[in-house]
Design a protein around this motif. Structure first.
Motif, PDB file in Angstrom:
ATOM      1  N   MET A  71     -29.442  47.817 -12.918  1.00 24.28           N
ATOM      2  CA  MET A  71     -30.551  46.612 -12.926  1.00 24.28           C
ATOM      3  C   MET A  71     -29.566  45.607 -11.941  1.00 24.28           C
ATOM      4  O   MET A  71     -27.665  46.272 -12.550  1.00 24.28           O
ATOM      5  N   ASN A  72     -29.969  45.314 -10.653  1.00 26.48           N
ATOM      6  CA  ASN A  72     -28.403  44.314 -10.051  1.00 26.48           C
ATOM      7  C   ASN A  72     -27.846  42.830 -10.070  1.00 26.48           C
ATOM      8  O   ASN A  72     -28.933  42.600 -10.618  1.00 26.48           O
ATOM      9  N   PHE A  73     -27.591  42.896 -11.088  1.00 27.32           N
ATOM     10  CA  PHE A  73     -26.642  42.314 -12.064  1.00 27.32           C
ATOM     11  C   PHE A  73     -25.447  41.493 -12.364  1.00 27.32           C
ATOM     12  O   PHE A  73     -24.802  42.754 -11.954  1.00 27.32           O
ATOM     13  N   HIS A  74     -24.761  40.368 -11.595  1.00 32.27           N
ATOM     14  CA  HIS A  74     -23.640  40.376 -11.881  1.00 32.27           C
ATOM     15  C   HIS A  74     -23.116  39.270 -13.583  1.00 32.27           C
ATOM     16  O   HIS A  74     -24.060  38.533 -13.597  1.00 32.27           O
ATOM     17  N   GLU A  75     -22.374  40.156 -14.282  1.00 35.61           N
ATOM     18  CA  GLU A  75     -21.399  39.474 -14.734  1.00 35.61           C
ATOM     19  C   GLU A  75     -20.896  38.421 -14.866  1.00 35.61           C
ATOM     20  O   GLU A  75     -19.557  38.097 -15.696  1.00 35.61           O
ATOM     21  N   VAL A  76     -21.792  36.860 -14.512  1.00 39.35           N
ATOM     22  CA  VAL A  76     -20.846  36.297 -13.840  1.00 39.35           C
ATOM     23  C   VAL A  76     -21.612  35.073 -14.109  1.00 39.35           C
ATOM     24  O   VAL A  76     -22.825  35.396 -13.878  1.00 39.35           O
ATOM     25  N   ARG A  77     -21.339  33.309 -14.361  1.00 40.69           N
ATOM     26  CA  ARG A  77     -22.235  32.243 -14.340  1.00 40.69           C
ATOM     27  C   ARG A  77     -22.082  31.528 -13.358  1.00 40.69           C
ATOM     28  O   ARG A  77     -20.828  31.581 -13.353  1.00 40.69           O
ATOM     29  N   PHE A  78     -23.296  31.374 -13.145  1.00 44.27           N
ATOM     30  CA  PHE A  78     -23.225  30.243 -12.333  1.00 44.27           C
ATOM     31  C   PHE A  78     -22.451  29.323 -12.437  1.00 44.27           C
ATOM     32  O   PHE A  78     -21.856  28.824 -14.312  1.00 44.27           O
ATOM     33  N   PRO A  79     -21.755  28.486 -11.556  1.00 46.44           N
ATOM     34  CA  PRO A  79     -20.459  27.299 -12.368  1.00 46.44           C
ATOM     35  C   PRO A  79     -21.302  26.230 -12.629  1.00 46.44           C
ATOM     36  O   PRO A  79     -22.621  25.399 -12.840  1.00 46.44           O
ATOM     37  N   VAL A  80     -21.164  25.865 -14.478  1.00 41.93           N
ATOM     38  CA  VAL A  80     -21.687  25.255 -14.965  1.00 41.93           C
ATOM     39  C   VAL A  80     -21.628  24.156 -14.729  1.00 41.93           C
ATOM     40  O   VAL A  80     -22.568  23.150 -14.616  1.00 41.93           O
ATOM     41  N   SER A  81     -20.320  22.761 -13.736  1.00 41.73           N
ATOM     42  CA  SER A  81     -20.259  21.879 -13.740  1.00 41.73           C
ATOM     43  C   SER A  81     -21.548  22.182 -11.974  1.00 41.73           C
ATOM     44  O   SER A  81     -21.653  20.143 -11.869  1.00 41.73           O
ATOM     45  N   LEU A  82     -22.200  22.539 -12.179  1.00 42.45           N
ATOM     46  CA  LEU A  82     -23.163  22.593 -10.437  1.00 42.45           C
ATOM     47  C   LEU A  82     -24.531  23.046 -11.884  1.00 42.45           C
ATOM     48  O   LEU A  82     -25.603  21.892 -11.303  1.00 42.45           O
ATOM     49  N   GLY A  96     -20.750  29.800  -1.642  1.00 43.93           N
ATOM     50  CA  GLY A  96     -20.463  30.812  -1.729  1.00 43.93           C
ATOM     51  C   GLY A  96     -20.776  31.597  -2.437  1.00 43.93           C
ATOM     52  O   GLY A  96     -20.740  32.897  -2.453  1.00 43.93           O
ATOM     53  N   PHE A  97     -21.237  31.023  -3.541  1.00 40.08           N
ATOM     54  CA  PHE A  97     -22.036  31.899  -5.122  1.00 40.08           C
ATOM     55  C   PHE A  97     -23.059  32.583  -4.369  1.00 40.08           C
ATOM     56  O   PHE A  97     -23.364  33.205  -4.606  1.00 40.08           O
ATOM     57  N   PHE A  98     -24.005  31.602  -3.641  1.00 38.90           N
ATOM     58  CA  PHE A  98     -25.122  32.693  -2.903  1.00 38.90           C
ATOM     59  C   PHE A  98     -25.006  33.766  -2.180  1.00 38.90           C
ATOM     60  O   PHE A  98     -25.357  34.777  -2.355  1.00 38.90           O
ATOM     61  N   GLU A  99     -23.679  33.842  -1.489  1.00 36.70           N
ATOM     62  CA  GLU A  99     -23.631  34.539  -0.140  1.00 36.70           C
ATOM     63  C   GLU A  99     -22.658  35.930  -1.601  1.00 36.70           C
ATOM     64  O   GLU A  99     -23.315  37.294  -1.016  1.00 36.70           O
ATOM     65  N   ALA A 100     -22.323  35.824  -2.055  1.00 36.95           N
ATOM     66  CA  ALA A 100     -21.871  36.750  -3.146  1.00 36.95           C
ATOM     67  C   ALA A 100     -22.620  37.490  -3.506  1.00 36.95           C
ATOM     68  O   ALA A 100     -22.624  38.445  -3.834  1.00 36.95           O
ATOM     69  N   ARG A 101     -23.955  36.656  -4.697  1.00 33.33           N
ATOM     70  CA  ARG A 101     -25.139  37.658  -5.035  1.00 33.33           C
ATOM     71  C   ARG A 101     -25.800  38.582  -4.065  1.00 33.33           C
ATOM     72  O   ARG A 101     -27.112  38.702  -4.403  1.00 33.33           O
ATOM     73  N   PHE A 146     -27.793  36.578 -12.503  1.00 35.02           N
ATOM     74  CA  PHE A 146     -26.521  36.187 -12.999  1.00 35.02           C
ATOM     75  C   PHE A 146     -26.696  35.465 -14.224  1.00 35.02           C
ATOM     76  O   PHE A 146     -27.623  34.839 -14.522  1.00 35.02           O
ATOM     77  N   ARG A 147     -25.859  34.926 -14.975  1.00 30.01           N
ATOM     78  CA  ARG A 147     -25.705  34.026 -15.940  1.00 30.01           C
ATOM     79  C   ARG A 147     -25.958  32.841 -15.501  1.00 30.01           C
ATOM     80  O   ARG A 147     -25.451  32.154 -14.906  1.00 30.01           O
ATOM     81  N   TRP A 148     -26.888  31.791 -16.291  1.00 36.54           N
ATOM     82  CA  TRP A 148     -27.289  30.462 -15.917  1.00 36.54           C
ATOM     83  C   TRP A 148     -26.905  29.723 -17.953  1.00 36.54           C
ATOM     84  O   TRP A 148     -27.771  30.703 -18.804  1.00 36.54           O
ATOM     85  N   LYS A 149     -26.403  28.747 -17.229  1.00 33.57           N
ATOM     86  CA  LYS A 149     -26.094  27.626 -18.458  1.00 33.57           C
ATOM     87  C   LYS A 149     -26.652  26.888 -18.766  1.00 33.57           C
ATOM     88  O   LYS A 149     -26.691  26.072 -17.612  1.00 33.57           O
ATOM     89  N   VAL A 202     -28.670  31.952 -20.135  1.00 30.41           N
ATOM     90  CA  VAL A 202     -30.202  33.231 -19.483  1.00 30.41           C
ATOM     91  C   VAL A 202     -29.683  33.686 -18.440  1.00 30.41           C
ATOM     92  O   VAL A 202     -29.100  33.310 -17.359  1.00 30.41           O
ATOM     93  N   PRO A 203     -30.415  34.836 -17.829  1.00 28.10           N
ATOM     94  CA  PRO A 203     -29.958  36.163 -16.965  1.00 28.10           C
ATOM     95  C   PRO A 203     -31.414  35.377 -15.824  1.00 28.10           C
ATOM     96  O   PRO A 203     -32.498  35.549 -16.084  1.00 28.10           O
ATOM     97  N   VAL A 204     -30.418  34.915 -14.956  1.00 30.21           N
ATOM     98  CA  VAL A 204     -31.227  34.452 -13.611  1.00 30.21           C
ATOM     99  C   VAL A 204     -31.014  35.564 -12.079  1.00 30.21           C
ATOM    100  O   VAL A 204     -30.324  36.451 -12.180  1.00 30.21           O
ATOM    101  N   ARG A 205     -31.850  34.611 -11.927  1.00 30.93           N
ATOM    102  CA  ARG A 205     -31.554  34.913 -10.249  1.00 30.93           C
ATOM    103  C   ARG A 205     -31.973  33.912  -9.453  1.00 30.93           C
ATOM    104  O   ARG A 205     -32.604  32.846  -9.434  1.00 30.93           O
ATOM    105  N   PHE A 206     -31.313  33.786  -7.885  1.00 31.72           N
ATOM    106  CA  PHE A 206     -31.893  33.214  -7.004  1.00 31.72           C
ATOM    107  C   PHE A 206     -34.156  33.369  -6.738  1.00 31.72           C
ATOM    108  O   PHE A 206     -33.930  34.104  -6.420  1.00 31.72           O
ATOM    109  N   ASP A 207     -34.614  32.319  -6.856  1.00 32.86           N
ATOM    110  CA  ASP A 207     -35.422  32.635  -5.771  1.00 32.86           C
ATOM    111  C   ASP A 207     -36.006  32.108  -5.004  1.00 32.86           C
ATOM    112  O   ASP A 207     -37.496  31.877  -4.144  1.00 32.86           O
TER     113      ASP A 207
END
Length: 210
Positions: free
Chosen positions: A1-12, A64-69, A76-79, A179-184
């Motif tokens: 599966m196309n998934f990066h084990e990285v969390r979306f910046p929690v401050s955002l 930057g996060f969007f482009e890397a995904r 990616f991971r989402w809090k 939560v495992p998510v992706r940009f929609d």
């Protein structure tokens, strides 16, 4: 599966809006009564990360996060700040928070889960992205030692015991989770002028099945 084990910046993600979504199919009968069914066994969460943007620096970090995904390509991971613990948000996870199974004398793998209750009804949600270092596991209320007694697959939420729990033993766990998510969307639209004026971009995020 196309998934990066990285969390979306929690401050955002803090300040974003969203939550669980269900799909209900409703048929109105000729007598006015309704029949309601659902094709979904589990809810699916949606968020809008745009509400977490507070400055142009935040917007640059988001892009930057969007482009890397690669847009929608990689998950990616989402809090979810409203629901990210096995216990109340104000509490600290304990090994007895959530029942995850019962020993049968042979099974060694059990999935983390969180149960939601209201009255006599309940819903058990599979947890697939526990936060590393947060998981605590107990057998019969006796907390066990990570490494010696069990291991955790933080990519799937599976608990693996070094030996099968005895028959009838209640298994429980406490944890924080993402939560495992992706940009929609494959596009982010924002301008310096509108952002400075108080307008925020829409950045939809949707949960993916793992």
């Amino acid at each position: 599966m196309n998934f990066h084990e990285v969390r979306f910046p929690v401050s955002l993600s803090f300040g974003s809006v969203g939550g669980p979504e269900r799909r209900t199919e409703i048929v109105t009968l000729s007598n006015g009564a309704e029949e309601r069914t659902t094709p979904w066994a589990h809810s699916r969460r949606r968020y809008d990360a745009g509400f977490g943007m507070r400055s142009l620096d935040d917007l640059e970090e988001l892009i930057g996060f969007f482009e890397a995904r690669n847009g929608q390509l990689f998950g990616f991971r989402w809090k979810d700040w409203t629901d990210y613990k096995s216990c109340l948000s104000s509490g600290t996870p304990q090994g007895t928070d959530q029942r995850i199974g019962t020993g049968d004398g042979s099974t060694t793998e059990f999935r983390l889960s969180k149960t939601y209750r209201s009255g006599e009804a309940s819903y058990s949600r599979p947890i697939t992205k526990p936060v590393e270092g947060s998981v605590r596991v107990a057998i019969g209320g006796d907390e066990k030692q990570l490494g010696a007694d069990y291991s955790i697959d933080h990519r799937s939420g599976m608990v693996r015991f070094s030996s099968p729990p005895q028959i009838g033993a209640p298994l429980s766990a406490g944890f924080e989770f993402d939560v495992p998510v992706r940009f929609d969307t494959d596009r982010i639209e924002a301008s310096v002028a509108s952002f400075s004026a108080g307008e925020i971009p829409s950045v939809p995020v949707i949960e993916v099945r793992i």
